[in-house]
Design a protein around this motif. Structure first.
Motif, mmCIF file in Angstrom:
data_model
loop_
_atom_site.group_PDB
_atom_site.id
_atom_site.type_symbol
_atom_site.label_atom_id
_atom_site.label_comp_id
_atom_site.label_asym_id
_atom_site.label_seq_id
_atom_site.Cartn_x
_atom_site.Cartn_y
_atom_site.Cartn_z
ATOM 1 N N UNK A 18 -0.048 91.775 -19.146
ATOM 2 C CA UNK A 18 0.980 92.605 -19.777
ATOM 3 C C UNK A 18 2.124 91.751 -20.294
ATOM 4 N N UNK A 19 2.812 92.275 -21.313
ATOM 5 C CA UNK A 19 4.076 91.701 -21.747
ATOM 6 C C UNK A 19 5.147 92.788 -21.641
ATOM 7 N N UNK A 20 6.383 92.377 -21.580
ATOM 8 C CA UNK A 20 7.510 93.299 -21.454
ATOM 9 C C UNK A 20 7.637 94.143 -22.718
ATOM 10 N N UNK A 21 8.086 95.402 -22.551
ATOM 11 C CA UNK A 21 8.202 96.274 -23.723
ATOM 12 C C UNK A 21 9.253 95.782 -24.725
ATOM 13 N N UNK A 22 10.171 94.913 -24.297
ATOM 14 C CA UNK A 22 11.155 94.371 -25.229
ATOM 15 C C UNK A 22 10.838 92.932 -25.624
ATOM 16 N N UNK A 23 9.581 92.542 -25.495
ATOM 17 C CA UNK A 23 9.157 91.269 -26.081
ATOM 18 C C UNK A 23 9.302 91.394 -27.590
ATOM 19 N N UNK A 24 9.947 90.426 -28.212
ATOM 20 C CA UNK A 24 10.239 90.523 -29.643
ATOM 21 C C UNK A 24 8.983 90.414 -30.507
ATOM 22 N N UNK A 25 7.907 89.882 -29.955
ATOM 23 C CA UNK A 25 6.647 89.910 -30.687
ATOM 24 C C UNK A 25 6.138 91.325 -30.841
ATOM 25 N N UNK A 26 6.276 92.118 -29.790
ATOM 26 C CA UNK A 26 5.851 93.519 -29.819
ATOM 27 C C UNK A 26 6.812 94.374 -30.637
ATOM 28 N N UNK A 86 -18.615 78.292 -26.326
ATOM 29 C CA UNK A 86 -18.483 78.504 -27.766
ATOM 30 C C UNK A 86 -17.750 79.823 -27.997
ATOM 31 N N UNK A 87 -16.626 79.752 -28.679
ATOM 32 C CA UNK A 87 -15.831 80.959 -28.868
ATOM 33 C C UNK A 87 -14.529 80.672 -29.562
ATOM 34 N N UNK A 88 -13.495 81.444 -29.201
ATOM 35 C CA UNK A 88 -12.180 81.342 -29.822
ATOM 36 C C UNK A 88 -11.105 81.375 -28.744
ATOM 37 N N UNK A 89 -10.063 80.588 -28.952
ATOM 38 C CA UNK A 89 -8.882 80.616 -28.090
ATOM 39 C C UNK A 89 -7.706 81.109 -28.925
ATOM 40 N N UNK A 90 -7.071 82.166 -28.437
ATOM 41 C CA UNK A 90 -5.925 82.763 -29.139
ATOM 42 C C UNK A 90 -4.653 82.431 -28.368
ATOM 43 N N UNK A 91 -3.667 81.881 -29.068
ATOM 44 C CA UNK A 91 -2.354 81.580 -28.505
ATOM 45 C C UNK A 91 -1.295 82.324 -29.298
ATOM 46 N N UNK A 92 -0.402 83.016 -28.593
ATOM 47 C CA UNK A 92 0.728 83.687 -29.241
ATOM 48 C C UNK A 92 2.016 83.255 -28.556
ATOM 49 N N UNK A 93 2.996 82.885 -29.364
ATOM 50 C CA UNK A 93 4.312 82.514 -28.853
ATOM 51 C C UNK A 93 5.348 83.389 -29.540
ATOM 52 N N UNK A 94 6.049 84.201 -28.771
ATOM 53 C CA UNK A 94 7.120 85.028 -29.338
ATOM 54 C C UNK A 94 8.476 84.411 -28.998
ATOM 55 N N UNK A 95 9.527 84.912 -29.630
ATOM 56 C CA UNK A 95 10.871 84.408 -29.334
ATOM 57 C C UNK A 95 11.263 84.709 -27.898
ATOM 58 N N UNK A 96 10.658 85.746 -27.331
ATOM 59 C CA UNK A 96 10.915 86.057 -25.937
ATOM 60 C C UNK A 96 11.334 87.499 -25.735
ATOM 61 N N UNK A 97 11.819 87.802 -24.561
ATOM 62 C CA UNK A 97 12.208 89.151 -24.172
ATOM 63 C C UNK A 97 13.726 89.275 -24.221
ATOM 64 N N UNK A 98 14.208 90.281 -24.942
ATOM 65 C CA UNK A 98 15.649 90.503 -25.068
ATOM 66 C C UNK A 98 15.876 91.940 -25.503
ATOM 67 N N UNK A 99 17.063 92.529 -25.201
ATOM 68 C CA UNK A 99 17.367 93.874 -25.691
ATOM 69 C C UNK A 99 17.135 93.955 -27.197
ATOM 70 N N UNK A 100 16.527 95.037 -27.662
ATOM 71 C CA UNK A 100 16.119 95.138 -29.055
ATOM 72 C C UNK A 100 17.305 95.048 -30.001
ATOM 73 N N UNK A 101 17.285 94.051 -30.867
ATOM 74 C CA UNK A 101 18.304 93.816 -31.878
ATOM 75 C C UNK A 101 17.658 92.935 -32.936
ATOM 76 N N UNK A 102 17.934 93.219 -34.197
ATOM 77 C CA UNK A 102 17.301 92.427 -35.242
ATOM 78 C C UNK A 102 17.722 90.960 -35.180
ATOM 79 N N UNK A 103 18.986 90.687 -34.883
ATOM 80 C CA UNK A 103 19.457 89.307 -34.803
ATOM 81 C C UNK A 103 18.862 88.613 -33.581
ATOM 82 N N UNK A 104 18.830 87.292 -33.624
ATOM 83 C CA UNK A 104 18.285 86.527 -32.511
ATOM 84 C C UNK A 104 19.152 86.724 -31.268
ATOM 85 N N UNK A 105 18.543 86.739 -30.097
ATOM 86 C CA UNK A 105 19.334 86.851 -28.869
ATOM 87 C C UNK A 105 20.267 85.652 -28.698
#
Length: 287
Positions: A18-26, A86-105
């Motif tokens: 799971x990831x946090x509901x306020x992960x900025x990727x989500x 034999x397969x695929x490796x998926x990596x995702x990096x988000x800015x992180x978890x922060x209160x929802x705001x368009x500007x960077x935390x």
């Protein structure tokens, strides 16, 4: 043993990841990703993928979540725990978890990291390549920074669904000038009517495909002629061959565009040869 995912420092059962509901990727698609092909449990095209990851993060001002050496260890451990050769490796990096705001935390938060591993059916992949696939065309409607490998893929998802509904495998975006930019999850190529390999240059609104980059090296080593310049869907239909490249598709021949045959509608010798040579190169340099 079930699948294992890596989420922010922990290996957990895939179904419990799971990831946090306020992960900025989500919340905001404020994240980038990379996908490595796996050959024999090893990561293909490592230099290209790590370089593109670093560039994408830099363009979004997201810090690397860990050193390259540490990330390599985590990726390999994810592969080992999933027992995938034999397969695929998926990596995702988000800015992180922060209160929802368009500007960077402010202050910045720690980037969030997710890794998953999946198997590839080699027999099915080779059978599809031997038969060739269809693509459909769709108007280019993505943002102007497709050179960054972000998770903002809604136009790509809609294009891929259009292809699926038409019985095709991929969709090619076509810009306002009538030129193919790239596929929804791949780069586009043709062997034109004069026998020259052509693919769109990366100064256009396309992703700097890592498989594409490796294949260019293979092509030049083979002494084949290649031009990085645009082509239209009509050029593709008049071409001798067409194909797509990507970590998931490798080198995959295209035999129809919008339901019409490319050349004689059969897999051609150039695409088949380049697929074999690319796989040999990828296996030789995998880590």
């Amino acid at each position: 043993m079930g699948r294992i995912a890596y989420v922010n420092g922990r290996f957990v059962p895939h179904g419990e990841a799971m990831v946090h509901i306020e992960d900025r990727g989500y919340q905001l698609a404020d994240a980038v990703y990379e996908v490595w092909a796996l050959f024999g449990g090893k990561l293909a095209d490592p230099e290209g993928h790590f370089a593109r990851l670093k560039r994408s993060l830099g363009e979004l001002s997201i810090d690397m979540p860990m050193s390259r050496a540490a990330l390599t260890l985590v990726l390999k451990e994810a592969v080992r725990r999933n027992r995938v050769l034999n397969g695929l490796v998926y990596l995702q990096v988000s800015r992180g978890v922060a209160p929802r705001d368009h500007a960077f935390p402010n202050p910045p938060v720690r980037p969030a990291v997710v890794i998953t591993v999946s198997r590839t059916d080699l027999a099915a992949s080779e059978a599809r390549a031997a038969k060739g696939v269809g693509v459909v065309t769709t108007p280019e409607n993505r943002w102007g920074r497709c050179d960054i490998k972000t998770v903002g893929l809604l136009p790509n998802a809609l294009a891929k669904q259009k292809a699926r509904a038409a019985g095709a495998v991929e969709a090619w975006f076509v810009d306002d000038l009538g030129f193919v930019t790239e596929g929804a999850s791949s780069n586009a190529w043709i062997v034109d009517a004069d026998g020259r390999l052509r693919t769109r240059d990366t100064n256009a609104n396309i992703l700097r495909g890592v498989t594409r980059l490796t294949l260019l090296d293979v092509i030049r080593a083979e002494g084949l002629e290649v031009e990085e310049r645009p082509f239209t869907p009509a050029d593709a239909l008049a071409a001798q061959e067409a194909f797509i490249t990507g970590a998931g598709s490798l080198v995959l021949p295209v035999v129809t565009v919008d339901g019409r045959p490319v050349g004689d509608g059969k897999v051609g010798p150039v695409a088949a040869r380049l697929r074999r040579l690319y796989i040999e190169q990828a296996k030789a340099t995998a880590i």
